[in-house]
Structures are given as C-alpha cells and as structure tokens.
Design an enzyme around this catalytic site. Structure first.
Site, mmCIF file in Angstrom:
data_model
loop_
_atom_site.group_PDB
_atom_site.id
_atom_site.type_symbol
_atom_site.label_atom_id
_atom_site.label_comp_id
_atom_site.label_asym_id
_atom_site.label_seq_id
_atom_site.Cartn_x
_atom_site.Cartn_y
_atom_site.Cartn_z
ATOM 1 N N THR A 14 0.859 -1.191 0.000
ATOM 2 C CA THR A 14 0.000 0.000 0.000
ATOM 3 C C THR A 14 0.891 1.236 0.000
ATOM 4 O O THR A 14 2.097 1.133 -0.264
ATOM 5 C CB THR A 14 -0.994 -0.052 1.184
ATOM 6 O OG1 THR A 14 -1.930 1.022 1.049
ATOM 7 C CG2 THR A 14 -0.315 0.040 2.533
ATOM 8 N N ASN A 15 0.324 2.387 0.234
ATOM 9 C CA ASN A 15 1.131 3.611 0.235
ATOM 10 C C ASN A 15 0.715 4.494 1.409
ATOM 11 O O ASN A 15 -0.153 4.114 2.190
ATOM 12 C CB ASN A 15 1.000 4.333 -1.105
ATOM 13 C CG ASN A 15 -0.442 4.646 -1.410
ATOM 14 O OD1 ASN A 15 -1.097 5.383 -0.688
ATOM 15 N ND2 ASN A 15 -0.962 4.046 -2.488
ATOM 16 N N ARG A 16 1.332 5.668 1.517
ATOM 17 C CA ARG A 16 1.143 6.471 2.728
ATOM 18 C C ARG A 16 -0.062 7.401 2.673
ATOM 19 O O ARG A 16 -0.239 8.234 3.552
ATOM 20 C CB ARG A 16 2.428 7.246 3.010
ATOM 21 C CG ARG A 16 3.578 6.317 3.365
ATOM 22 C CD ARG A 16 4.880 7.061 3.477
ATOM 23 N NE ARG A 16 4.777 8.142 4.440
ATOM 24 C CZ ARG A 16 5.477 9.254 4.373
ATOM 25 N NH1 ARG A 16 6.315 9.448 3.382
ATOM 26 N NH2 ARG A 16 5.325 10.176 5.284
#
Ligand code: CTP
Length: 408
Positions: A211-213
């Site tokens: 996933t990402n931030r």
C-alpha cells in the site's frame, strides 16, 4: 464555500424530554459554527433545563411561553417563524409530534411551527413504547408526508432503563444533518460528484499487502466541500479511520482493480469525478491463498501494472457526456509542474491538482497541502500552504466553475 451553517438563522425548539440537555450541546455547536440560534422552549422543557443554559451558549434570549402573551406577544411567533432558515425541534417529544401532526398551536413553539415558512427538522426522543405506538408512528408519517425532516431516533439506553429505539440522535449527528440540509440549494444542487480517497491495498497473501502512505484526508475533505456546495456525493474509498461526512454515500474498495470497477461502473452517472486516491501502479502478479511461511522463503515479489483508471476513462469519455468534469491529482516529488501538466494531457483532464510531496508539510498523512491547479486551457493557480480542508474548498470552487461552463 464556507460552512453552510455560518450566518444562518436557526430556530431550535426544545421540548420536554431528558434529552433536552443534549439540545444545549447542539445550540452550542450551532453557535460555534456561526449560526444565529434562537431557542424556543416548551413549558415541559423548562422542567428539564433552564433558559439560562441556552442563553449562555447562544448569547441570545431563549424564548418561553411568557413571550407568547407578553409585550409584542401576538407577533412574536410570526417573527420567529419568518426569520428562520430552519426550525429544528430537538428533542421532539411524542406529545409535541402529535400536536405538530394535528396543527395544534398551544405554545410558542407549536404556534411558531404552524406559522413557519422554513423547513422543519425534528429529532424524536421518547421511550421505545411511545415511539412504537401506532399513534406516534401515524403522526410521524403525517409529518414526513408534509415534508418534515425526521432524524432518528437512535437505538440505545433510554431514560426508562430500557434499551430500544427512542433515543435522540447525538448532537454531532444532528449538526451534520443540519449542515447537509442547509447546503442542498447550493450551486452543485442535484450534481453528482464522485470522489476517490485513500491508498489502494494490493494483497500479497491473506495478511500482507502493498500500500502507500495516503491517509485519505484530502479525499474526505473534498467530499465534505462538495456536500457543502449541495452536491450528491459518493466517496469511493479504501479503509481509513476517517468519519464519512453526513450526506455522502460510500463504496469501500481495497485494490486498484476494485476502485477501477467502481469508478468505471458509475462514471456515466457521475457529473464530476475527482480522483484524489493514491492508486497503486503495480500489484503482485498473484496472491497466495495461504499465509506465506517464513521457512518457505520470500525472496521477491513479482509485480505487474494495475489499470490506470483515469487513462481508461479518458479512452471511453465522450465530450459533453458524463463525467463532464474530471479532476486528477499529481503527487510529485520533483519537477512538479512539468510532470503534472504531462498527466493533465495524457489523462485528458479538465484540471489537475499538482501536489508537492517533497515538503514535510504537504502531501501524504499530514493535514496541509501545497497545491497548484493546472487547467486544460493552460491557466494555472498556485496556492501557499493550505489545510486540506481549505485546499478542498478551492478545488471544489474551481470544479463548480468548470461544470457551469460546460453546462452553458
Ligand atoms: N491514477 C489512476 N489510476 C492509476 C494510478 C493513478 O487513475 N492506476 C490517478 C490518480 O488517482 C491521480 C492521477 O491518476 O488522480 C495521477 O496519479 P499519480 O500517482 O500522481 O500518477 P501516475 O499516473 O500513477 O504516474 P507516476 O506514478 O509515474 O507519477
């Protein structure tokens, strides 16, 4: 637009229910949101709470039946009823609901309700048995048919000690409902806006994912801002711990593919699309059915590209057809404007929000953003550091202008 509650005249009717104490919180919240709040208490409400409580939070006189007959008495109810943008009766007891349904006007509140030209919202509060009673149900049905907005009641512990349906909804929920209602005639009234928010999650096995931030904050703020302009909003979001703004519909997705499916499925029922989500560009080629065990080794993850949702949409978009306005985001850590304008053209957008994520006070997870808006016609608008809420208001303001231009 600013908060739609700001500057509005709200009449707050308070009736005889233990939930009357919650009305003080509501009066306070409305006042803090910039409303001018005139409280009208029924005689039964005075048994639970004093006018002074309301006067202290609204800084205005709280009216009682003494004001119905005294001084400028015979016009007081007409004056109050005419000046209000919204009459909210919270809590609304079974007795007051019955009177409203049958046009009985025997108190300043009920006489004001009868004379009022503004919409009326009621938040029933009573014991479960009283609520379920066919008389109350029939009265509520009459009021609904006449356009009253009925909010709640909620389920939970009641003053009787019983648990059931009858509690007044919480003041924060009512505040959201009032905000939503007051915005409905805004410039985006009846305009369907889809906002995507959050970072997609690409599974590796049942417990691990890529996933990402992205926190989803900017997308949620955009949904809020669009609601404040009167839009019908759908928020397509990945799991977040944010609270859905009242009035928005939601679709929960996890992967880029699920987000693509949702966006493309509803694209032709969407007037304005704002793609604020951080969509993964790559996903694992396959997801292991079982948790990958340490002993079995884990040396690399094979990735393949995901679908570029905006590009896929650009390929099938027909000018003048839905979505009429498409707004993208460009999260860049270098060459912000060059990269953003390339994406603007490649994804055939009306506008792109160039977002400098190299600064510590902008981009993922923080509460502020540094944005520059680039338009398909070559214009651009640069903003200094903004909260994500303020950035959302600016972005939606431009969306309104773009949409109105296409409509004419
Ligand atoms: N986007 C999309 N589908 C993807 C990836 C991104 O629709 N698979 C959308 C984003 O929601 C955003 C815009 O495209 O509105 C730009 O996203 P961004 O990640 O900045 O750019 P990419 O096109 O993914 O290019 P790169 O990652 O190389 O910068």
């Amino acid at each position: 637009m600013a908060n739609p509650i700001d500057g509005k005249n709200i009449l707050l009717g308070v009736t005889g229910s233990i939930a009357a104490y919650k009305a003080a919180d509501l009066a306070s919240k409305l006042t803090q949101n910039g409303a001018v709040v005139d409280v009208i208490m029924t005689p039964a409400a005075l048994k639970f709470i004093t006018p002074l409580t309301f006067q202290s939070v609204t800084t205005r006189k709280a009216f009682t039946d003494d004001d119905l007959w005294g001084g400028e008495g015979h016009v007081r109810h007409i004056g109050l009823g005419m000046a209000g943008d919204l009459l909210v009766i919270a809590p609304a007891s079974a007795n007051t609901i019955a009177k409203l349904a049958h046009g009985i006007a025997d108190s300043l509140l009920t006489v004001t309700a009868l004379a009022a030209r503004c919409p009326i919202m009621i938040a029933p509060a009573m014991d479960g048995g009283m609520f379920e009673n066919p008389a109350t149900q029939a009265n509520l049905e009459i009021l609904r048919q006449r356009g009253f907005i009925v909010i709640g009641p909620a389920e939970g512990h009641m003053a009787s000690g019983l648990v059931g349906l009858g509690r007044m909804v919480e003041p924060s929920e009512l505040l959201g409902q009032i905000r939503w209602h007051l915005a409905k005639e805004g410039p985006l009234s009846k305009v369907r806006v889809m906002v995507t928010a959050g970072g997609t999650q690409e599974p590796i096995d049942p417990v691990r994912m890529i996933t990402n931030r992205s926190s989803g904050k900017q997308g949620y703020a955009l949904a809020r801002a669009a609601l404040d302009e009167g839009a019908e909003v759908t928020l397509v979001h990945t799991p977040t711990n944010l609270v859905l703004p009242i009035g928005a519909a939601e679709t929960l997705v996890h992967t880029a593919q699920e987000m693509a499916d949702a966006v493309l499925k509803y694209a032709d029922q969407t007037d304005i699309l704002i793609m604020a989500a951080a969509v993964a560009d790559f996903k694992p080629v396959s997801k292991a059915d079982q948790k990958i065990k340490k002993d079995s080794g884990f040396s690399n993850i094979q990735l393949e590209p995901t679908m570029d949702i905006l590009k896929a949409l650009a390929e099938k978009r027909v000018h003048g057809k839905n979505p009429k306005v498409v707004i993208g985001f460009a999260a860049e850590s270098q060459e912000l404007l060059q990269n953003a304008s390339k994406k603007l053209a490649a994804k055939k957008l009306e506008m792109i929000v160039a977002n400098d994520i190299s600064a510590r006070d902008a981009g993922f997870s923080v509460d502020t953003n540094r944005v520059t808006l680039l338009f398909a016609d070559g214009r651009s608008k640069e903003f200094l550091l903004l909260t994500k809420e303020a950035a959302a208001i600016e972005i939606v303001k431009e969306a309104v202008v773009l949409y109105q231009k296409i409509q004419h």
